[in-house]
Design a protein around this motif. Structure first.
Motif, mmCIF file in Angstrom:
data_model
loop_
_atom_site.group_PDB
_atom_site.id
_atom_site.type_symbol
_atom_site.label_atom_id
_atom_site.label_comp_id
_atom_site.label_asym_id
_atom_site.label_seq_id
_atom_site.Cartn_x
_atom_site.Cartn_y
_atom_site.Cartn_z
ATOM 1 N N GLN A 191 9.909 4.643 3.141
ATOM 2 C CA GLN A 191 10.860 5.544 2.478
ATOM 3 C C GLN A 191 11.339 6.627 3.431
ATOM 4 O OE1 GLN A 191 8.632 7.037 -0.823
ATOM 5 N NE2 GLN A 191 9.302 5.419 -2.229
ATOM 6 N N LEU A 192 10.421 7.238 4.162
ATOM 7 C CA LEU A 192 10.789 8.296 5.104
ATOM 8 C C LEU A 192 11.682 7.762 6.217
ATOM 9 C CD1 LEU A 192 7.424 10.241 5.329
ATOM 10 C CD2 LEU A 192 9.519 10.948 4.164
ATOM 11 N N THR A 193 11.382 6.562 6.694
ATOM 12 C CA THR A 193 12.207 5.960 7.735
ATOM 13 C C THR A 193 13.610 5.689 7.224
ATOM 14 O OG1 THR A 193 10.249 4.933 8.705
ATOM 15 C CG2 THR A 193 12.381 4.017 9.327
ATOM 16 N N ALA A 194 13.713 5.137 6.011
ATOM 17 C CA ALA A 194 15.022 4.861 5.429
ATOM 18 C C ALA A 194 15.798 6.162 5.206
ATOM 19 C CB ALA A 194 14.873 4.107 4.111
ATOM 20 N N PHE A 195 15.119 7.204 4.756
ATOM 21 C CA PHE A 195 15.767 8.493 4.540
ATOM 22 C C PHE A 195 16.304 9.066 5.850
ATOM 23 C CE2 PHE A 195 15.432 13.162 4.430
ATOM 24 C CZ PHE A 195 16.336 13.431 3.407
ATOM 25 N N ALA A 196 15.487 9.021 6.895
ATOM 26 C CA ALA A 196 15.903 9.559 8.194
ATOM 27 C C ALA A 196 17.096 8.787 8.749
ATOM 28 C CB ALA A 196 14.737 9.516 9.173
ATOM 29 N N LEU A 197 17.067 7.467 8.629
ATOM 30 C CA LEU A 197 18.184 6.662 9.116
ATOM 31 C C LEU A 197 19.457 6.946 8.332
ATOM 32 C CD1 LEU A 197 16.447 3.234 9.787
ATOM 33 C CD2 LEU A 197 17.354 4.839 11.459
ATOM 34 N N LEU A 198 19.351 7.087 7.020
ATOM 35 C CA LEU A 198 20.523 7.373 6.197
ATOM 36 C C LEU A 198 21.101 8.748 6.523
ATOM 37 C CD1 LEU A 198 22.375 6.464 3.914
ATOM 38 C CD2 LEU A 198 20.775 7.499 2.317
ATOM 39 N N GLN A 199 20.236 9.744 6.710
ATOM 40 C CA GLN A 199 20.713 11.088 7.059
ATOM 41 C C GLN A 199 21.407 11.086 8.419
ATOM 42 O OE1 GLN A 199 20.740 13.951 5.224
ATOM 43 N NE2 GLN A 199 20.152 12.554 3.608
ATOM 44 N N ALA A 200 20.848 10.374 9.388
ATOM 45 C CA ALA A 200 21.468 10.297 10.709
ATOM 46 C C ALA A 200 22.829 9.617 10.623
ATOM 47 C CB ALA A 200 20.559 9.554 11.675
ATOM 48 N N SER A 250 0.837 -1.202 0.000
ATOM 49 C CA SER A 250 0.000 0.000 0.000
ATOM 50 C C SER A 250 0.872 1.251 0.000
ATOM 51 C CB SER A 250 -0.924 0.007 1.216
ATOM 52 O OG SER A 250 -0.179 0.218 2.383
ATOM 53 N N ARG A 251 0.340 2.308 -0.571
ATOM 54 C CA ARG A 251 1.091 3.557 -0.713
ATOM 55 C C ARG A 251 1.503 4.179 0.626
ATOM 56 N NH1 ARG A 251 1.805 7.145 -4.983
ATOM 57 N NH2 ARG A 251 2.172 9.285 -4.304
ATOM 58 N N PRO A 252 0.617 4.265 1.628
ATOM 59 C CA PRO A 252 1.045 4.874 2.900
ATOM 60 C C PRO A 252 2.172 4.108 3.591
ATOM 61 C CG PRO A 252 -1.342 4.690 2.817
ATOM 62 C CD PRO A 252 -0.804 3.961 1.633
ATOM 63 N N ILE A 253 2.115 2.800 3.552
ATOM 64 C CA ILE A 253 3.153 1.995 4.196
ATOM 65 C C ILE A 253 4.470 2.136 3.437
ATOM 66 C CG2 ILE A 253 3.839 -0.345 4.850
ATOM 67 C CD1 ILE A 253 1.592 0.748 6.578
ATOM 68 N N ARG A 254 4.410 2.137 2.104
ATOM 69 C CA ARG A 254 5.647 2.327 1.317
ATOM 70 C C ARG A 254 6.256 3.686 1.598
ATOM 71 N NH1 ARG A 254 3.001 0.819 -3.708
ATOM 72 N NH2 ARG A 254 3.494 2.935 -4.317
ATOM 73 N N ARG A 255 5.422 4.716 1.692
ATOM 74 C CA ARG A 255 5.924 6.072 1.953
ATOM 75 C C ARG A 255 6.536 6.153 3.350
ATOM 76 N NH1 ARG A 255 8.549 10.092 0.000
ATOM 77 N NH2 ARG A 255 7.976 12.063 0.918
ATOM 78 N N ALA A 256 5.909 5.521 4.320
ATOM 79 C CA ALA A 256 6.465 5.517 5.675
ATOM 80 C C ALA A 256 7.826 4.812 5.699
ATOM 81 C CB ALA A 256 5.501 4.835 6.643
#
Length: 99
Positions: A31-40, A23-29
């Motif tokens: 993506q955001l989690t992966a982005f935040a972890l990579l930035q940290a 589902s789109r909301p779960i995929r987006r969540a």
């Protein structure tokens, strides 16, 4: 109690979990989690690199910088206490007490 058991049964269903993951909301969540972890992770690596650069500098430079910071801080604190209007430190009985 019944609702908890129903949710447990649904979440252990592989088909439901697979459909939710698509589902789109779960995929987006995700993506955001992966982005935040990579930035940290990148910021942590950058901070470690800068810290290694400070420590690897000329011998004693970090100690000199710390001593200079301490001296500047204490001098500013003393100046601020001298220029402070009102009674000298320690003459008041407690926080917020007006003379």
């Amino acid at each position: 109690m019944v609702l908890r058991r129903l949710l447990a049964v649904l979440l252990h269903s592989p088909q439901l979990v697979e459909r939710l993951s698509e589902s789109r909301p779960i995929r987006r969540a995700a993506q955001l989690t992966a982005f935040a972890l990579l930035q940290a992770q990148l910021r942590g690596q950058d901070a470690a690199r800068r810290l290694r650069g400070l420590v690897a500098g000329p011998p004693g430079s970090l100690g000199r910088r710390a001593a200079r910071f301490r001296d500047t801080f204490t001098e500013e604190l003393r100046r601020g206490l001298r220029e402070r209007p009102g009674s000298p430190p320690g003459s008041r009985r407690g926080p917020g007490v007006d003379p």
